[in-house]
Design a protein around this motif. Structure first.
Motif, mmCIF file in Angstrom:
data_model
loop_
_atom_site.group_PDB
_atom_site.id
_atom_site.type_symbol
_atom_site.label_atom_id
_atom_site.label_comp_id
_atom_site.label_asym_id
_atom_site.label_seq_id
_atom_site.Cartn_x
_atom_site.Cartn_y
_atom_site.Cartn_z
ATOM 1 N N SER A 25 8.493 77.718 35.950
ATOM 2 C CA SER A 25 8.671 79.070 35.413
ATOM 3 C C SER A 25 7.475 79.964 35.678
ATOM 4 O O SER A 25 7.632 81.144 35.981
ATOM 5 C CB SER A 25 8.939 79.007 33.904
ATOM 6 O OG SER A 25 10.144 78.321 33.665
ATOM 7 N N ARG A 28 7.118 80.997 39.770
ATOM 8 C CA ARG A 28 8.136 81.745 40.520
ATOM 9 C C ARG A 28 7.548 83.027 41.063
ATOM 10 O O ARG A 28 6.709 83.620 40.422
ATOM 11 C CB ARG A 28 9.317 82.071 39.603
ATOM 12 C CG ARG A 28 10.158 80.869 39.324
ATOM 13 C CD ARG A 28 11.427 81.231 38.552
ATOM 14 N NE ARG A 28 12.250 80.057 38.407
ATOM 15 C CZ ARG A 28 12.568 79.511 37.238
ATOM 16 N NH1 ARG A 28 12.164 80.041 36.120
ATOM 17 N NH2 ARG A 28 13.315 78.446 37.209
ATOM 18 N N PRO A 29 7.912 83.509 42.231
ATOM 19 C CA PRO A 29 8.960 83.004 43.116
ATOM 20 C C PRO A 29 8.449 82.052 44.189
ATOM 21 O O PRO A 29 9.213 81.639 45.049
ATOM 22 C CB PRO A 29 9.495 84.277 43.768
ATOM 23 C CG PRO A 29 8.284 85.124 43.933
ATOM 24 C CD PRO A 29 7.443 84.831 42.696
ATOM 25 N N ASN A 32 10.614 77.263 43.110
ATOM 26 C CA ASN A 32 11.839 77.433 42.348
ATOM 27 C C ASN A 32 12.686 76.177 42.398
ATOM 28 O O ASN A 32 12.595 75.382 43.336
ATOM 29 C CB ASN A 32 12.657 78.628 42.840
ATOM 30 C CG ASN A 32 13.267 79.395 41.686
ATOM 31 O OD1 ASN A 32 13.552 78.828 40.637
ATOM 32 N ND2 ASN A 32 13.464 80.679 41.875
ATOM 33 N N TYR A 34 16.745 74.782 41.403
ATOM 34 C CA TYR A 34 18.120 75.182 41.125
ATOM 35 C C TYR A 34 18.940 73.958 40.752
ATOM 36 O O TYR A 34 18.909 72.950 41.462
ATOM 37 C CB TYR A 34 18.755 75.830 42.369
ATOM 38 C CG TYR A 34 17.965 76.999 42.893
ATOM 39 C CD1 TYR A 34 18.115 78.260 42.333
ATOM 40 C CD2 TYR A 34 17.053 76.827 43.929
ATOM 41 C CE1 TYR A 34 17.371 79.333 42.807
ATOM 42 C CE2 TYR A 34 16.314 77.892 44.406
ATOM 43 C CZ TYR A 34 16.475 79.138 43.844
ATOM 44 O OH TYR A 34 15.729 80.197 44.312
ATOM 45 N N GLU A 84 16.550 81.662 49.689
ATOM 46 C CA GLU A 84 15.654 82.166 48.651
ATOM 47 C C GLU A 84 14.192 81.970 49.039
ATOM 48 O O GLU A 84 13.356 82.839 48.800
ATOM 49 C CB GLU A 84 15.959 81.494 47.309
ATOM 50 C CG GLU A 84 17.255 81.962 46.692
ATOM 51 C CD GLU A 84 17.235 83.450 46.403
ATOM 52 O OE1 GLU A 84 16.410 83.910 45.582
ATOM 53 O OE2 GLU A 84 18.046 84.174 47.013
#
Length: 138
Positions: A25, A28-29, A32, A34, A84
């Motif tokens: 957290s 980021r970015p 990351n 997912y 991303e």
């Protein structure tokens, strides 16, 4: 997890997992993670970490439960994570699968990754037998 050195899972405590999530957290970015779902069923995870010290290269990772393999889920999920990473500054993405993990290597090749010599900064005893593959931003 067998191919990344944890055949019986990670066995992390809640605090260790919370520390890891706080790191994600707060990073980021450039970093990351997912979670991967299909039809509301958790199938696995994918991850990237952009290394700005080494040409904005991004380490990629994906882990799927066996029931989710062979359905195109990994292709979609890893493609999304790669997009991303590129969107957030990566100039190339790389993976270092175990040479015995033929299905992972085939996935990476389908996505356009090419085998290359392991960069010096990544060489370690842990990676000595890994297959280094990378894909440049297009």
């Amino acid at each position: 997890m067998k191919f990344v050195g944890f055949p019986d899972g990670l066995h992390e405590t809640d605090e260790e997992m919370n520390r890891w999530l706080r790191w994600i957290s707060s990073s980021r970015p450039m970093v990351n993670h997912y979670s991967i779902f299909e039809n509301d069923i958790y199938c696995g995870e994918t991850f990237y970490e952009i290394d700005s010290k080494h040409g904005n290269s991004a380490a990629m990772d994906i882990k799927l439960f066996s029931f989710a393999r062979g359905k195109g889920i990994a292709t979609k999920a890893l493609s999304y994570a790669m997009e991303e990473a590129f969107r957030n500054g990566a100039e190339k993405v790389w993976v270092d699968p175990n040479p015995d993990n033929g299905k992972a290597i085939a996935l990476y090749e389908r996505l356009g990754f090419e085998r290359k010599p392991m960069p010096e900064y990544l060489k370690s005893d842990e990676r000595s037998s890994s297959v280094y593959m990378e894909l440049n931003r297009k």
